[in-house]
Structure formats: structure tokens, C-alpha cells
Motif scaffolding. Sequence first.
Motif, PDB file in Angstrom:
ATOM      1  N   ASP A  36       0.784  -1.321   0.165  1.00  0.00           N
ATOM      2  CA  ASP A  36       0.033  -0.044   0.146  1.00  0.00           C
ATOM      3  C   ASP A  36       0.942   1.150   0.016  1.00  0.00           C
ATOM      4  O   ASP A  36       1.838   1.379   0.785  1.00  0.00           O
ATOM      5  CB  ASP A  36      -0.886   0.142   1.356  1.00  0.00           C
ATOM      6  CG  ASP A  36      -0.432  -0.194   2.532  1.00  0.00           C
ATOM      7  OD1 ASP A  36       0.470  -1.154   2.716  1.00  0.00           O
ATOM      8  OD2 ASP A  36      -0.421   0.502   3.515  1.00  0.00           O
ATOM      9  N   GLU A  45      -3.380  14.000   2.519  1.00  0.00           N
ATOM     10  CA  GLU A  45      -3.491  12.578   2.022  1.00  0.00           C
ATOM     11  C   GLU A  45      -4.787  12.681   0.714  1.00  0.00           C
ATOM     12  O   GLU A  45      -5.781  13.157   1.012  1.00  0.00           O
ATOM     13  CB  GLU A  45      -4.151  11.804   3.103  1.00  0.00           C
ATOM     14  CG  GLU A  45      -4.294  10.454   2.904  1.00  0.00           C
ATOM     15  CD  GLU A  45      -4.790   9.496   4.120  1.00  0.00           C
ATOM     16  OE1 GLU A  45      -4.417   9.785   5.112  1.00  0.00           O
ATOM     17  OE2 GLU A  45      -5.249   8.412   3.726  1.00  0.00           O
ATOM     18  N   VAL A  47      -4.756   9.552  -1.620  1.00  0.00           N
ATOM     19  CA  VAL A  47      -5.512   8.168  -1.961  1.00  0.00           C
ATOM     20  C   VAL A  47      -4.378   7.176  -1.410  1.00  0.00           C
ATOM     21  O   VAL A  47      -3.078   7.450  -1.375  1.00  0.00           O
ATOM     22  CB  VAL A  47      -5.481   8.054  -3.537  1.00  0.00           C
ATOM     23  CG1 VAL A  47      -4.219   8.176  -4.240  1.00  0.00           C
ATOM     24  CG2 VAL A  47      -6.634   6.983  -3.941  1.00  0.00           C
ATOM     25  N   THR A  48      -4.822   5.875  -1.347  1.00  0.00           N
ATOM     26  CA  THR A  48      -3.899   4.825  -1.109  1.00  0.00           C
ATOM     27  C   THR A  48      -3.880   4.097  -2.239  1.00  0.00           C
ATOM     28  O   THR A  48      -5.019   3.450  -2.665  1.00  0.00           O
ATOM     29  CB  THR A  48      -4.337   3.979   0.254  1.00  0.00           C
ATOM     30  OG1 THR A  48      -4.170   5.155   1.316  1.00  0.00           O
ATOM     31  CG2 THR A  48      -3.270   2.976   0.280  1.00  0.00           C
ATOM     32  N   LEU A  49      -2.891   3.711  -2.789  1.00  0.00           N
ATOM     33  CA  LEU A  49      -2.854   2.834  -4.203  1.00  0.00           C
ATOM     34  C   LEU A  49      -2.124   1.483  -3.615  1.00  0.00           C
ATOM     35  O   LEU A  49      -1.455   1.489  -2.765  1.00  0.00           O
ATOM     36  CB  LEU A  49      -1.832   3.512  -5.239  1.00  0.00           C
ATOM     37  CG  LEU A  49      -2.185   4.453  -5.584  1.00  0.00           C
ATOM     38  CD1 LEU A  49      -1.210   5.306  -6.571  1.00  0.00           C
ATOM     39  CD2 LEU A  49      -3.408   4.731  -6.511  1.00  0.00           C
ATOM     40  N   MET A  50      -2.591   0.182  -4.052  1.00  0.00           N
ATOM     41  CA  MET A  50      -2.116  -1.054  -3.864  1.00  0.00           C
ATOM     42  C   MET A  50      -1.345  -1.301  -4.973  1.00  0.00           C
ATOM     43  O   MET A  50      -1.831  -1.463  -6.012  1.00  0.00           O
ATOM     44  CB  MET A  50      -3.125  -2.160  -3.577  1.00  0.00           C
ATOM     45  CG  MET A  50      -4.189  -1.686  -2.391  1.00  0.00           C
ATOM     46  SD  MET A  50      -3.308  -1.796  -0.844  1.00  0.00           S
ATOM     47  CE  MET A  50      -3.097  -3.572  -0.665  1.00  0.00           C
ATOM     48  N   TYR A  63      -0.458   8.901 -12.066  1.00  0.00           N
ATOM     49  CA  TYR A  63      -1.833   8.959 -11.390  1.00  0.00           C
ATOM     50  C   TYR A  63      -2.341  10.282 -11.459  1.00  0.00           C
ATOM     51  O   TYR A  63      -3.544  10.508 -11.720  1.00  0.00           O
ATOM     52  CB  TYR A  63      -1.739   8.507  -9.947  1.00  0.00           C
ATOM     53  CG  TYR A  63      -3.462   8.299  -9.444  1.00  0.00           C
ATOM     54  CD1 TYR A  63      -3.960   7.267  -9.690  1.00  0.00           C
ATOM     55  CD2 TYR A  63      -3.500   9.144  -8.474  1.00  0.00           C
ATOM     56  CE1 TYR A  63      -5.140   7.094  -8.839  1.00  0.00           C
ATOM     57  CE2 TYR A  63      -4.606   9.369  -7.652  1.00  0.00           C
ATOM     58  CZ  TYR A  63      -5.525   8.173  -8.071  1.00  0.00           C
ATOM     59  OH  TYR A  63      -6.720   8.142  -7.459  1.00  0.00           O
ATOM     60  N   SER A 116     -11.497   3.848  -9.306  1.00  0.00           N
ATOM     61  CA  SER A 116     -11.873   5.121  -8.899  1.00  0.00           C
ATOM     62  C   SER A 116     -11.409   6.247  -9.767  1.00  0.00           C
ATOM     63  O   SER A 116     -10.169   6.335  -9.840  1.00  0.00           O
ATOM     64  CB  SER A 116     -11.367   5.218  -7.423  1.00  0.00           C
ATOM     65  OG  SER A 116     -11.331   6.687  -7.049  1.00  0.00           O
TER      66      SER A 116
END
Lengths: 304, 304
Positions: A36, A45, A47-50, A63, A116
Amino acid sequence: MSMPHLTQARAPLTREVEVMNQHGERESIFIPAERDLTVYVDKRELVTLMTLGAHPEWLVLGYLLNQRLVRSIDEIESVTVDWDVGAASVKTRHGIDRIEERTAKRVVTTGCGQGSVFGNLMDEIDQIRLPEASVLRQSELYEIVNAIRLKESTYKSAGSVHACALFAGSALSLFVEDVGRHNAVDTIAGWMALDEASGPHQAHGMLPSQVADPSHLKKVFYTTGRLTSEMVIKSAQMGVAVVVSRSGITQMGLEVAQRVGLCAIGRATNKRFLCYANAQRLVLDAMPPEAPVVSAGESKALSA
Amino acid sequence: MSMPHLTQARAPLTREVEVMNQHGERESIFIPAERDLTVYVDKRELVTLMTLGAHPEWLVLGYLLNQRLVRSIDEIESVTVDWDVGAASVKTRHGIDRIEERTAKRVVTTGCGQGSVFGNLMDEIDQIRLPEASVLRQSELYEIVNAIRLKESTYKSAGSVHACALFAGSALSLFVEDVGRHNAVDTIAGWMALDEASGPHQAHGMLPSQVADPSHLKKVFYTTGRLTSEMVIKSAQMGVAVVVSRSGITQMGLEVAQRVGLCAIGRATNKRFLCYANAQRLVLDAMPPEAPVVSAGESKALSA
């Protein structure tokens, strides 16, 4: 143009794990890493990308570009990735205008799940004009498919990743694997923006699709994943007029491709393919002999 | 328990389109339909899902449950889907508490792309206790793989969709295809909640994983897609302790499976499979003879 300062964070791409097979035997296999990465823009903050984590700095740049939060890498002062804390800190030169408002609307898209997309990407696509002169030769398409076949490294060792690649004609510019294929395409977008900014044809804050760069006409985007609307939109945003997929297309992907004039080619394996939209961009210079051998998987997927 | 009122919106699942093949010939194929469905909760816009559209009402219910926006279908008065305007109107009985706040945090997950999970699902998984008595027999696993092989309908005709299914032992309870596999699993969650609410073992506002329903112990979740963290979390949230996939697993998927005690089985084709986690839930009652024929694709994906 000022180039952003990027770290070069590295982390292992696969991990060895012990599994049990159908004979009750233990064996060791490799699975893709998955991390993550929380993106902070000017300490806020986002977004959190996996991600698999191969090229996190390009991923973050791409992104931001593909979400239309920045228009040019010129706006970015630095991207600092630290895997110890799973964070990517983006420092902009002048802040991002109305960031709260622009990240408020969610569209949960197909991408094998619920992607998203911030803002109104669909509204933007009508502004995109892909260059008419951008074409792909069938012989180049076959070279692309073969180059990918030889390439896929994490997939071969660990499976469960998607690959994307950018070609100039049949020459491979960049090959990216990730656990999420939208991460793979975003990584390519980030790399492409850096490459164009450092080259002789500088973009200077223009949309990639507006750049009158002749090298752009030869660009082809390849993905192992399906051609969903989001993949087609991202390719068009990068100004790439030809996309090739090993998989098929969804209805929205097809509609967007038709609308923006993008040549969408799918089911590309060996000498076979289907061109779903804008076939005028495909030059048939290497037609195989009639009645080739059809593999079981392909015929199953295509017969009604 | 009051059951929600649901429409039964229908729409075609495939669309015939004309394509050009490698011989320059025109042919007609089917591609999966893909529709945007904007979900409104008590007249407030929540999210837009891109879906095949087979069971939109179950999808919306399952989405709300899996996002933990509602705890029980009891809270829902009605779901009204109208494909003409691409809208699903959800009417709750008492509103959703703190909906603004709870939908503010985004995690962009793997699901082949950048999925969207509201809130802090990862924080919740430590509260999940999957029943220890929940096991699967190898013979049942083989029946499941075979049942899926015979089933996939949209995939066979149009490709480019993911399938999920819920089994009770080896008996198929529900089979769902969608362009997004998270939609498929959400649809199963919605159906499952309705099924449990209408059955003798009523849930009455409890988490599915807390329901001491003996029929729950036999439940198995199947997916054609990879076992990403989000897929494993959703299965655990539904109280299903065994998941089976045709594909592999990602690192986060494995970590979550280990953490919640979920038996994760992947690469399940014919008589082959790999059990990644919690093999004690798998009863080896049908081991095939040694040295089975290994298909090329499988060995490629697994050899280092």
C-alpha cells in the motif's frame, strides 16, 4: 522545463511462499508483492494505491496526470517514496487548484472491480483529438505481441499481475507489470510525461494529445487486461491512438474508442486479433494464410 | 424482519458488434454489455458502478453491505433500479448514520485496477471470526470446479467478464457474472443477505460472520479472478471461510486470509489446485494419482 526530483525507491517484486498442492504436498512458489502506497500532495492525504511497487514515482506522477489533477509534470517539484512507511510525498510548485472539489466525485469503474476516477473524465474525452496520421502496421502488431510474449517476467515467475507496455512502432519503450492494471498504465503515463519533457519536443504544460510531436504518431499502448472504458480513456489522454490487448473489450470501452477515434485491437495472440474500432488505422500488410489453427480458449471466448 | 422491496430491472447482457479479423474480414461477435448505475441513498448520490446489469438490485444491496454502510438489509426499505436513467434509488428506513464521513476515505485497491473501499475495512477484519468447523472436501472442490466449467454463460458467448459463485458444499447456490468482479461478489453478498433474512435462521441485524447458522459452515465462495485483499475481505465479511479461485493470489490477499483464518485455494483447474492458507480446512479425500499431466499455462505461471 524544470524536471521533478524523484526518488528511486526499490523493493522486491515477488515473495516466496509455501503452499499445499492437490497431492497434499508442500511446495514453494512465488507470488507478486503487493504494497500500500499512500499518496500525500503537499502534505494532504489523497489516496492509497495497492501496487507491486516496481516504479512507484512514475506511478504517482501518472496517477496525478491521468486523474487530471496536474496538467504537466512541470507542476511537480518532487515525488519522494519511502517504502518503510508506505508513503509517497508529492510536493507541487504552486499547489493544486480546487483539489478538495476535484477529488470529491467518485466513479466506480470496471477494471475487474470498482476503480476510482476523480472528477469528470468522461466529460473531458470529447475534447481529445487523436492524430489522424497515427497508424499501426499488422506486421508491427505481430512484433508487439511477440515482444510481450518474450517479456513478462513477474507474471512468469509469480502470475497474478497485469502487464502494460508502450511501443514506438514495434520498438518497446517501456514494459510495466503491476497487481493492478490501472497502476501499470498510470506508470506508463508518468514515464511518458518525463520522457517527453526531457526530449527535444517539450510539452510545456500542454495535454499530451495536443503535442504536435511526430514521434507520438508511432505510439502504441499494449495491455494484457481488458479494454474497459477507463483503459481507453487513459490511452486517449496520453495521446496514444492505437491500443492492443490480449483480452477483449467491454461495451463502454468500445463506445469510448469509437467516440475518440481510437483504434482498439483485442484478442491479440500469435497471428490472431480482432479490431473493434477505427480499423482504418490498421494497415493490413501481413495477413496470415486462411484458416489458421484456432486455439481452444480463443474459440470458446468468441463463439456464441 | 421486514424484507426490502426490490424492482427486477432487466436489460440485455450482451451486445452484437461488428469487428475486423486478421484476414481483414468483417465478422459479428458478442461483447458484454456495460452500464453505468448511479446509486442514490435517500436521494443523495453515493457512487456510480459500471456493471453488466444482470442483478442490479442485489448488487446495490451487496455494495452497501460490503462497504459497511448498512449492517443488515433490515435497514433498507426499497431499491428501485431504472435502466432508462441508469439510476438505483435506495430508500433506507432510518437514514445512514454519518454517511458523509464514512464515505470520505478512499483506498484504491488492486481488483485489476484501482478499486474503491470506503472507510477502514482493514481495521474491521480483526473483528471477524470465521467458524472453525467450516471445511471443504477435496471431492467437493472438484465438483465446484466442474460446475463452473459447465456454467459460464456470458463468458462463453462474449468473454471479458468475471464470474463469482456461492456454493453450499458442492451445490451451486448462485452464479453471477459481471464486467467487474467486485460487482459479482457484491451481488452475491446482496443475494445471500436476502436469502438468510427470508430463511429460518434470521440474521436480525447481526454481521453474517456472527450468525451461528449451521448452513453457513458449508458455504464456499468461488471466483474466476485473483484473490486480492479486497476479495478475501469481502468473503470474510460474508462469513464464508473457504474461497476458491481459478487464478492466483496477491501478497495482501494471502496476508488477510492468514489473519482471518480463511482457507484460500487458487489455480483450481481440473484436478489441480494450490492451497495458500489454512489448509486444515481442506479435507484431502480425493487425491489424484501422482504426476498428473500439467498444462502449459499452469506450469508457466508457477515455475520460477
